[in-house]
Design an enzyme around this catalytic site. Structure first.
Site, mmCIF file in Angstrom:
data_model
loop_
_atom_site.group_PDB
_atom_site.id
_atom_site.type_symbol
_atom_site.label_atom_id
_atom_site.label_comp_id
_atom_site.label_asym_id
_atom_site.label_seq_id
_atom_site.Cartn_x
_atom_site.Cartn_y
_atom_site.Cartn_z
ATOM 1 N N LYS A 229 0.843 -1.195 0.000
ATOM 2 C CA LYS A 229 0.000 0.000 0.000
ATOM 3 C C LYS A 229 0.885 1.255 0.000
ATOM 4 C CE LYS A 229 -3.587 2.354 2.620
ATOM 5 N NZ LYS A 229 -4.548 2.328 3.704
ATOM 6 N N GLU B 75 -5.199 -6.407 14.606
ATOM 7 C CA GLU B 75 -4.648 -5.099 14.238
ATOM 8 C C GLU B 75 -5.774 -4.056 14.286
ATOM 9 O OE1 GLU B 75 -2.708 -3.968 10.248
ATOM 10 O OE2 GLU B 75 -0.984 -4.632 11.393
ATOM 11 N N GLU C 14 10.237 -4.783 4.707
ATOM 12 C CA GLU C 14 10.270 -6.187 4.278
ATOM 13 C C GLU C 14 10.021 -6.298 2.778
ATOM 14 O OE1 GLU C 14 8.675 -4.980 6.842
ATOM 15 O OE2 GLU C 14 8.729 -6.340 8.562
ATOM 16 N N GLY D 288 -5.028 -1.859 4.735
ATOM 17 C CA GLY D 288 -4.279 -3.019 4.243
ATOM 18 C C GLY D 288 -4.990 -4.330 4.530
ATOM 19 N N ARG D 289 -5.494 -4.483 5.746
ATOM 20 C CA ARG D 289 -6.114 -5.761 6.126
ATOM 21 C C ARG D 289 -7.531 -5.904 5.578
ATOM 22 N NH1 ARG D 289 -4.976 -2.282 10.128
ATOM 23 N NH2 ARG D 289 -6.634 -1.501 11.473
ATOM 24 N N LYS E 82 8.959 -0.723 14.326
ATOM 25 C CA LYS E 82 9.591 -0.416 13.029
ATOM 26 C C LYS E 82 10.693 0.624 13.225
ATOM 27 C CE LYS E 82 5.438 -1.009 10.139
ATOM 28 N NZ LYS E 82 4.473 -0.316 9.300
ATOM 29 N N HIS F 121 -6.349 -32.937 17.637
ATOM 30 C CA HIS F 121 -5.259 -33.745 18.190
ATOM 31 C C HIS F 121 -4.156 -32.874 18.767
ATOM 32 C CE1 HIS F 121 -6.889 -37.536 16.653
ATOM 33 N NE2 HIS F 121 -7.389 -36.761 15.702
HETATM 34 O O1 F6P Z 1 2.918 -3.381 9.868
HETATM 35 C C1 F6P Z 1 1.587 -3.161 9.675
HETATM 36 C C2 F6P Z 1 1.222 -2.772 8.288
HETATM 37 O O2 F6P Z 1 1.233 -1.398 8.171
HETATM 38 C C3 F6P Z 1 -0.122 -3.384 7.954
HETATM 39 O O3 F6P Z 1 -1.175 -2.651 8.433
HETATM 40 C C4 F6P Z 1 -0.053 -3.516 6.482
HETATM 41 O O4 F6P Z 1 -1.012 -4.414 6.021
HETATM 42 C C5 F6P Z 1 1.357 -4.006 6.320
HETATM 43 O O5 F6P Z 1 2.086 -3.286 7.285
HETATM 44 C C6 F6P Z 1 1.953 -3.821 4.961
HETATM 45 O O6 F6P Z 1 1.933 -2.491 4.546
HETATM 46 P P1 F6P Z 1 2.129 -2.103 3.036
HETATM 47 O O7 F6P Z 1 1.034 -2.704 2.250
HETATM 48 O O8 F6P Z 1 2.095 -0.611 3.015
HETATM 49 O O9 F6P Z 1 3.459 -2.630 2.582
#
Ligand code: F6P
Length: 563
Positions: free
Chosen positions: A215, A373, A221, A287-288, A528, A404
């Site tokens: 987003k 979240e 990452e 995002g979610r 972060k 199980h």
């Molecule tokens: O770390 C949380 C977050 O901001 C989430 O809310 C989001 O879905 C995810 O990181 C990834 O963010 P982006 O889509 O901006 O890479």
């Protein structure tokens, strides 16, 4: 746009007090699902609901007619209906980020263009314009018209993203596997270099398309993984003699093998991805809550347009159910309110979600971000502290594996763990084995577990089986452990869309009662920031000296043992 009203302190409402009195009364009388079922032959009918593809049985919850009425009263008293309308029409209910919350616009059909203008934007028209661009692109890839830099068609997709840019697509990809008729997709999310290294193993870069989904397009990452994937692709193409070292050839390879999904199209271009191959969405999609936006591009590549359209229709139908049914008969609202009942009155801390369908094996992971979240918050949407417990720890596992493993604690532990059981009448693989319908064996377990949890087994019943007296207590099941059964016809794209929208709105209902802004996520920020500060300390003495004693000691251990 209307002004967002201040949140109400729910604990001060007479409706809250009425629920507390009701709870105390039930406890004093003794809660017994067995007795409630015996006393009311209509209990199941009264507490069963149907949406297009899903059948809901709420009868094994610790609720009576009175509870339903009081919970609906509470919903009205906190302004649930008004806030739902505010969300659907695009008011900025995400107050801490001053944003509209419009995932419901993502599934509105093109025929509704012009009906939802928010902050000057025709949201439905824009959504459908991006969808059309995605469908056209996916068709080119799926038909083989889209070629990689060496002229070969795409056979594999690597989707890079994390959190909302990963969990939804992965879960749905796994959920709809029987519909797979396009390129296979591998998902990379973790910044652990093992993730990308393992996922590209065995792939031919000449036939691989990488989707970078973010987003913000700033997530450490994702950008790091995207850079690693870019390096892998260019290096492998060079080694294979497919491209030379020239900047033009590299740019061409990236243009043919990388596409992006983001709200930040400028950063996409800076990364080297052709804006023509970028698919946008908007700040009003959390995002979610984004799997049904351009974030779902990998799904269209894998399954095609028709499947994705059915999937969107499932969301849309559940949105209408939530929007139009009166609270007492609104299964979506009731499931959210019942969760509040368990969290705040029974003091339940966690909630299990147990899909009896292997294809939903990532559903719990997806729900964890959606719910935790969203509602893991300690202040309300105006910054005032909450006065109740908030949030629930969602967890789960596809049945029968959980049986199980951890079901022991759900059946006989000291904590109450409400659970949602999800199953489907028809299996995508209706296999008979030695005369047995394996799907029936599977579903028999679903029903057996919910029955055992609800009705238990008394000491007398255990004794009647000839159990030695000293072992009787260990074999007693108290029962009265609440479950909701969600039984679908088949796990179709439409049913999965319904299921996701259901949990999106359950999350909203709970957040509304607690007065939360369920759409921000400030709690992820500190870690972060600190990671940026700490990482240099692995190799920089000055940065190491600035750390607290514990972090310092751990980094010294790292330095001493790094191979
Ligand atoms: O770390 C949380 C977050 O901001 C989430 O809310 C989001 O879905 C995810 O990181 C990834 O963010 P982006 O889509 O901006 O890479």
């Amino acid at each position: 746009m209307s002004k967002i009203p201040a949140p109400i302190d729910v604990t001060q409402l007479p409706e809250w007090k009425a629920l507390q009195d009701h709870y105390d009364r039930l406890q004093a009388e003794g809660i017994s699902l067995k007795d409630w079922f015996a006393a009311d032959p209509d209990r199941v009918a009264k507490l069963s609901f149907d949406t297009s593809d899903l059948h809901f049985d709420l009868s094994k919850n610790l609720i009576t007619d009175e509870t339903v009425k009081l919970l609906a009263d509470l919903g009205r008293a906190v302004g649930l209906e008004e806030r739902r309308a505010a969300m659907y029409r695009g008011d900025h209910i995400n107050t801490t980020e001053d944003r509209a919350v419009l995932h419901t616009a993502l599934r509105r059909p093109a025929s509704e263009a012009g009906t939802l203008i928010v902050d000057g934007q025709d949201t439905v028209a824009d959504v459908n314009e991006v969808l059309d661009k995605m469908y056209a692109f996916a068709e080119r890839v799926r038909s083989g018209e889209w070629k990689g830099v060496t002229g070969k068609a795409i056979e594999n997709v690597v989707s890079i993203g994390i959190g909302g840019s990963d969990l939804g697509p992965v879960m749905v990809y796994e959920g709809l596997r029987p519909y797979l008729d396009g390129p296979a997709v591998r998902f990379v999310s973790n910044i652990d270099p093992n993730d990308v290294a393992e996922k590209v193993k065995g792939l031919d870069p000449e036939t691989t398309l990488v989707i970078v989904v973010s987003k913000t397009f700033t997530t450490l990452e994702t950008i790091t993984n995207a850079k690693m994937a870019r390096w892998w692709l260019l290096d492998a193409l060079r080694k294979a003699g497919a491209i030379d070292d020239s900047a033009e050839k590299e740019a061409e390879a990236i243009a043919k093998h990388f596409v992006a999904v983001s709200t930040n199209l400028k950063l996409v271009a800076d990364f080297g991805i052709d804006p023509e191959n970028a698919f946008g969405f908007w700040s009003w999609v959390g995002g979610r809550y984004s799997v049904d936006s351009a974030v779902g591009l990998a799904l269209i590549l894998a399954f095609g347009k028709d499947v994705f359209q059915d999937f969107l229709k499932g969301f849309y139908d559940m949105d209408r159910t939530f929007e139009t049914e009166p609270l007492e008969e609104n299964v979506v609202a009731l499931m959210g309110l019942i969760n509040v009942w368990y969290v705040n009155f029974f003091k339940a801390e966690s909630h299990a979600v147990l899909p009896y369908v292997q294809y939903l094996h990532r559903f719990a992971a997806y729900l964890q971000q959606l719910t935790m979240e969203s509602n893991g918050k300690q202040v309300r949407w105006d910054g005032s502290p909450v006065t109740t417990e908030t949030g629930e720890i969602f967890w789960g596992e596809a049945g029968t594996n959980g049986q199980h493993a951890f079901y022991q604690l759900i059946h006989q532990g000291t904590r109450m763990i409400p659970a949602d059981f999800i199953g489907f009448v028809n299996s995508a693989n209706p296999i008979q084995c030695e005369g047995a319908d394996v799907h029936e064996l599977f579903l028999g377990n679903f029903l057996a577990q919910t029955k055992a949890l609800a009705f238990g087994k008394t000491a007398d019943e255990v004794r009647a089986e000839g159990t030695p007296e000293e072992i009787v207590p260990a074999r007693v099941f108290t029962g009265n452990r609440p479950t909701t059964s969600i039984f679908g016809v088949s796990l179709t794209p439409h049913a999965l869309g319904e299921l996701i929208a259901l949990y999106e709105h359950i999350t909203f209902v709970e957040g509304t009662v607690w007065g939360l802004d369920s759409y921000d996520q400030w709690g992820v920020e500190l870690g972060k920031q600190l990671a940026k500060q700490i990482t240099p300390a692995f190799h920089d003495d000055e940065a190491l000296a600035a750390q607290d004693a514990s972090t310092k000691a751990l980094i010294e251990f790292y330095r001493a043992n790094r191979a």
